[in-house]
Write an enzyme that holds these catalytic residues in place. Sequence first.
Site, short mmCIF file in Angstrom:
data_model
loop_
_atom_site.label_atom_id
_atom_site.label_comp_id
_atom_site.label_asym_id
_atom_site.label_seq_id
_atom_site.Cartn_x
_atom_site.Cartn_y
_atom_site.Cartn_z
N CYS A 103 39.88 70.42 -18.25
CA CYS A 103 40.46 69.34 -17.45
C CYS A 103 40.10 67.99 -18.04
O CYS A 103 40.27 66.95 -17.39
CB CYS A 103 39.98 69.43 -16.00
SG CYS A 103 38.18 69.36 -15.80
N CYS A 135 48.12 52.30 -4.67
CA CYS A 135 47.43 53.56 -4.42
C CYS A 135 46.93 54.16 -5.73
O CYS A 135 47.66 54.21 -6.73
CB CYS A 135 48.37 54.53 -3.72
SG CYS A 135 47.67 56.18 -3.46
#
Length: 395
Positions: free
Chosen positions: A353, A56
């Site tokens: 970010c 994942c």
Amino acid sequence: MTSTDTILRVAARGDGVTADGRHAAFAAPGDLLGADGTLTHGPHHQAPPCRHFPECGGCQLQHLDDDAYAAFVTDRVASALDGQELIATLRPPLVSPPNTRRRATLHAEGKGGRVTLGFTAEKSHAIVDMRECHILAPALFAVVGPLRTLLQKLGFKRRGDVHLTLSDQGPDVMVTNLTADGLAAAEAITSFCERHGIARFALDSGIGAETRWEPQPVTITLGGHPVPLPPAAFLQATQEGEDALVAAMREATSGAATIADLFAGLGTFTLALPARVYAAEGARDALFSLKAAAGRGQLPVFTEHRDLYRRPLTVAELDRFDAIVIDPPRAGAREQVEALAACQAKVIGYVSCNPSSFARDAKLLIDGGWRIDWVQPVGQFRWSTHVELAARFVR
């Protein structure tokens, strides 16, 4: 084995690195890398808690223990600053706990009468069918299984995104690339929402969000004020991450009577700053929500719908403020930062970010006469290579 075969750090993309530059996937600091590529686990290598790791793509670093992951968060920021030959005081990193993500975008695909729902695989478009998750808040993960069943009932046969947000009223769900017409579909959606405490259910078939269920107006509380929450709106990923960034900006701008909040979004910082605030934002829905919340709270906030990439604030406009807060997208804000470098504000609080674009913008500010007072690394995307930060610049 020699000392050069010891994994010393984890690089930006998640590989472990030795002193002589050898890379190894899923290696932790202290692991030993053999000449044949075999890996002997060291004291900072933990057993990944999730069955879906490493397939994942939601997590890349579940094999790191808490100390090693915290060190990675700091190193990402330090490496970006080093790349621009900058020196700054780095505070200890603030890392969000597991199972605290309140916002996530999953992906869904219907094929052969079955719906797959989850994050995409690492470096792939294939969807990993989520059966457990150690980053999502429990209230969000609880709707994943029932939502998969609902999409099957609705005959979902395409590929789309599923935006999940934990609002004040509960889970907020928006599914893209889905049409659900007819009485049976309406009843299935209503039953799903009632049974699982859904705050809002919306569809976007390509022409914008269409709300199909919203018994109460959906809000998100920012700075103590309820803010109308547009479907799939940007929100800091965890409450802990938001708290860390807000605390940093309140500290950075302490004592300022007038503050400009650039790329203000829904008002994460605007509504938490104890000052007169000018808020500029290019997303119209977000700005209208911020304006409504500020008006309801009778706050001294002036909002402007403004694309700061096409029309950044000028030096003359910036000079009107005691302090500036800026929280740009991942690309940074070169044009706006060039004006900031020349302005006469007393302090700049920068939230980022992307450590790399932050370091580039920081270099422009420093070349303009500013200096970095401190940098606060923040790891709110637990076990991810995605790292955030807050910083204070002064003259």
